[in-house]
Design an enzyme around this catalytic site. Structure first.
Site, PDB file in Angstrom:
ATOM      1  N   HIS A  36       4.777 -21.888  18.048  1.00  0.00           N
ATOM      2  CA  HIS A  36       3.801 -22.715  19.012  1.00  0.00           C
ATOM      3  C   HIS A  36       4.856 -23.871  19.689  1.00  0.00           C
ATOM      4  CE1 HIS A  36       3.713 -25.807  15.677  1.00  0.00           C
ATOM      5  NE2 HIS A  36       3.592 -26.712  16.743  1.00  0.00           N
TER       6      HIS A  36
ATOM      7  N   ASP B  50       4.057 -18.150  12.486  1.00  0.00           N
ATOM      8  CA  ASP B  50       4.452 -19.312  13.760  1.00  0.00           C
ATOM      9  C   ASP B  50       5.781 -19.655  13.354  1.00  0.00           C
ATOM     10  OD1 ASP B  50       3.897 -21.536  15.551  1.00  0.00           O
ATOM     11  OD2 ASP B  50       3.412 -22.896  13.821  1.00  0.00           O
TER      12      ASP B  50
ATOM     13  N   GLY C  15       5.821 -33.452  17.021  1.00  0.00           N
ATOM     14  CA  GLY C  15       7.156 -33.280  17.161  1.00  0.00           C
ATOM     15  C   GLY C  15       8.103 -32.957  16.121  1.00  0.00           C
ATOM     16  N   ASN C  16       7.661 -32.969  14.827  1.00  0.00           N
ATOM     17  CA  ASN C  16       8.211 -32.650  13.682  1.00  0.00           C
ATOM     18  C   ASN C  16       8.024 -30.958  13.421  1.00  0.00           C
ATOM     19  OD1 ASN C  16       7.522 -35.536  12.345  1.00  0.00           O
ATOM     20  ND2 ASN C  16       9.435 -34.562  11.511  1.00  0.00           N
ATOM     21  N   SER C  17       7.108 -30.515  14.296  1.00  0.00           N
ATOM     22  CA  SER C  17       6.941 -29.135  14.111  1.00  0.00           C
ATOM     23  C   SER C  17       8.336 -28.237  14.277  1.00  0.00           C
ATOM     24  CB  SER C  17       6.039 -28.599  15.084  1.00  0.00           C
ATOM     25  OG  SER C  17       4.661 -29.094  14.909  1.00  0.00           O
TER      26      SER C  17
ATOM     27  N   ILE D 154      -1.353  -0.363   5.367  1.00  0.00           N
ATOM     28  CA  ILE D 154      -1.778   0.567   4.768  1.00  0.00           C
ATOM     29  C   ILE D 154      -3.308   1.093   5.459  1.00  0.00           C
ATOM     30  CG2 ILE D 154      -0.917   0.186   2.535  1.00  0.00           C
ATOM     31  CD1 ILE D 154      -3.575  -1.130   1.609  1.00  0.00           C
TER      32      ILE D 154
ATOM     33  N   VAL E  54      -6.505  -0.541   5.719  1.00  0.00           N
ATOM     34  CA  VAL E  54      -7.874  -0.675   5.210  1.00  0.00           C
ATOM     35  C   VAL E  54      -8.684  -1.911   5.549  1.00  0.00           C
ATOM     36  CG1 VAL E  54      -7.229   0.460   2.949  1.00  0.00           C
ATOM     37  CG2 VAL E  54      -6.753  -1.984   3.242  1.00  0.00           C
TER      38      VAL E  54
END
Length: 509
Positions: A149, A179, A252-254, A309, A311
């Protein structure tokens, strides 16, 4: 010499003279004793800090800057307030108002540099900053991990090192499901300080952690806290398995790292819980074990390939477990195996509960999705399933997740009609047109069925994994469950292309 008359003074001088010593003809006075008490001091055991850790890891942490190309203004769409003011007479107060406040002839707001006839930053075709975040080097040749992001809206990227130097970077790949994203800095003859993705499986609630990042564009900011919880699901994706920390994390720490005390990255900061928009002591980090698998694939191929798979699944609650004889409410029940999907080809059926993969217990439906996703396509995995009150083992050749999976949550519309009733459950039903299941035409709003989300238009396809076509089939299945001491019966419901299981208590009637 003046004569000293004060007798007290004369006695004091005499006392000093008597106590003084003569050395080389010089009098030496005794030391003056202070009248003040000593300041309070406390001798305490030295407390360990984080300075040594921070000194080593901080050069590996970078600020990520993202820019995007400015698009030209489209004058064909709706215009700003003030359009057409140039047609007003000269001297008109509205014309002066819009001109003084910087509106151009078509009503668009102009920047000061445009009004002066200059070409400034922000003109069409010029890259402008759109976001910033954090990241960290994981190799000496310049690979940087950050959040998807952070980079998703960008056309060009750069990283700012701890010493303030800014370097261009290129986007290698992204994975929106977790992310995560990887950038690459190409700087000849430069070896970057880097850190390693550690093993978060050994991290315990209460362990110290240190977060380093770029909150509010400040760069190089260090905060400390503890691991507050493990396995958090915040509704971001089916792969949610976040580490919750209480170290201060802000905008800003992301993309920045959370370190254990050994200097290894245990998580990548990705989200905060914040009613106010600022730090409230609840932050979420992607586990390093998850990030390592994703990052390795992004570096290798620029994309992530996950196991699949085919399902539709749902979690097993206590009522479902009771209705099928499971001792614990664990695993994931298969609602619908996709035709020609890997699970269907291997023999997995609707109503099967997947309890383990390759000997590892499946806790719930999210855990199943993560475990399957972590298996490489074309690998053969051993699935333990619960069917007909006993465990079985089925080998499944894992497929690759399709790029586009179609899904539908629409409800079928049925015209209410007279039919047979299941009074104990508040249901009215009629046979389906294709003689495959029983259609529910009415649900008593005060019934147990309504409480569990059963609605008109749902088709009862099976009861306790036995296909039903009539009300008698349903009643017989219920009677068999009661005879076996079951507390609930398991209904398989279908609506359009969706299928789900609902457990109804048998003591309601």
């Amino acid at each position: 010499m003046s004569i000293v008359k004060n007798s007290y003074f004369r006695k004091s001088v005499a006392a000093i003279a008597l106590t003084a010593t003569v050395t080389g003809g010089i009098f030496a006075l005794p030391p003056v004793i202070s009248a003040y008490a000593e300041p309070v001091t406390v001798t305490a055991a030295a407390q360990p800090g984080f300075a040594d850790l921070v000194e080593k890891v901080r050069p590996a942490v970078v600020s990520v800057r993202v820019k995007s190309q400015v698009q030209p203004v489209d004058n064909s769409g709706p215009q700003f307030f003030g359009q057409g003011f140039d047609q007003l007479p000269d001297g008109h107060p509205l014309k002066r108002f819009f001109r003084d406040f910087g509106f151009g002839p078509q009503g668009e707001k102009q920047r000061p540099d445009q009004r002066k006839g200059k070409r400034g930053e922000g003109r069409p075709g010029h890259a402008r900053p759109v976001s910033q975040g954090s990241g960290f080097f994981i190799s000496e040749d310049g690979y940087v991990v950050t959040n998807n992001h952070v980079v998703t809206s960008g056309d060009s990227f750069s990283v700012v090192l701890d010493d303030g130097k800014e370097l261009d970077a290129k986007l290698i790949g992204t994975d929106p499901r977790t992310d995560l994203a990887v950038l690459k800095v190409d700087e000849p003859k430069t070896k970057f300080t880097y850190v390693a993705l550690g093993d978060d499986n050994n991290v315990r609630v209460g362990d110290w952690v240190v977060a380093v990042g770029n909150p509010f564009g400040l760069g190089g900011t260090v905060t400390a806290g503890i691991v507050s919880a493990r396995g958090r699901d915040i509704g971001a994706s089916v792969y949610d398995d976040f580490i919750q920390i209480d170290a201060a994390v802000n905008k800003g720490n992301s993309g920045g790292p959370t370190f254990g005390l050994n200097g290894q990255v245990i998580g990548i900061n990705t989200a905060i819980f914040s009613p106010s928009g600022g730090n409230v002591g609840i932050a979420f980090a992607i586990p390093a074990s998850t990030a390592k698998q994703v990052v390795d694939q992004l570096i290798k191929s620029g994309s992530v390939e996950r196991g699949w798979i085919g399902v539709q699944i749902q979690p097993v609650n206590k009522e479902i477990a009771d209705s099928i004889g499971l001792s614990e409410a664990k695993g994931a029940i298969v609602a619908v195996p996709q035709p020609d999907g890997p699970a269907a080809k291997a023999g997995i059926q609707a109503g099967d509960v997947i309890t383990a993969i390759n000997g590892e217990t499946v806790e719930d439906s999210r855990d199943l999705a993560r475990k399957v996703g972590n298996i490489a396509p074309k690998e053969v995995a051993e699935f333990t399933i619960w069917r007909n009150q006993k465990a079985q083992t089925i080998k499944v050749t894992i497929g690759g997740m399709p790029d586009d999976q179609k899904s539908s949550d629409g409800a079928a519309t049925q015209t209410p009609s007279e039919g047979e009733t299941l009074d104990s459950y508040g249901l009215t039903v009629v046979p389906s047109e294709n003689n495959d299941g029983v259609v529910i035409t009415n649900v008593d709003p005060d019934s147990a069925a309504a409480d569990r989300g059963i609605r008109s238009g749902d088709v009862i396809a099976s009861v306790n994994n036995k296909p039903v076509k009539t009300v008698n089939d349903i009643n017989n299945a219920i009677a068999e469950a009661v005879k076996s001491g079951r507390k609930a019966v398991l209904l398989q419901l279908q609506n359009n292309d969706q299928s789900r299981f609902v457990a109804l208590p048998v003591d309601q009637g």
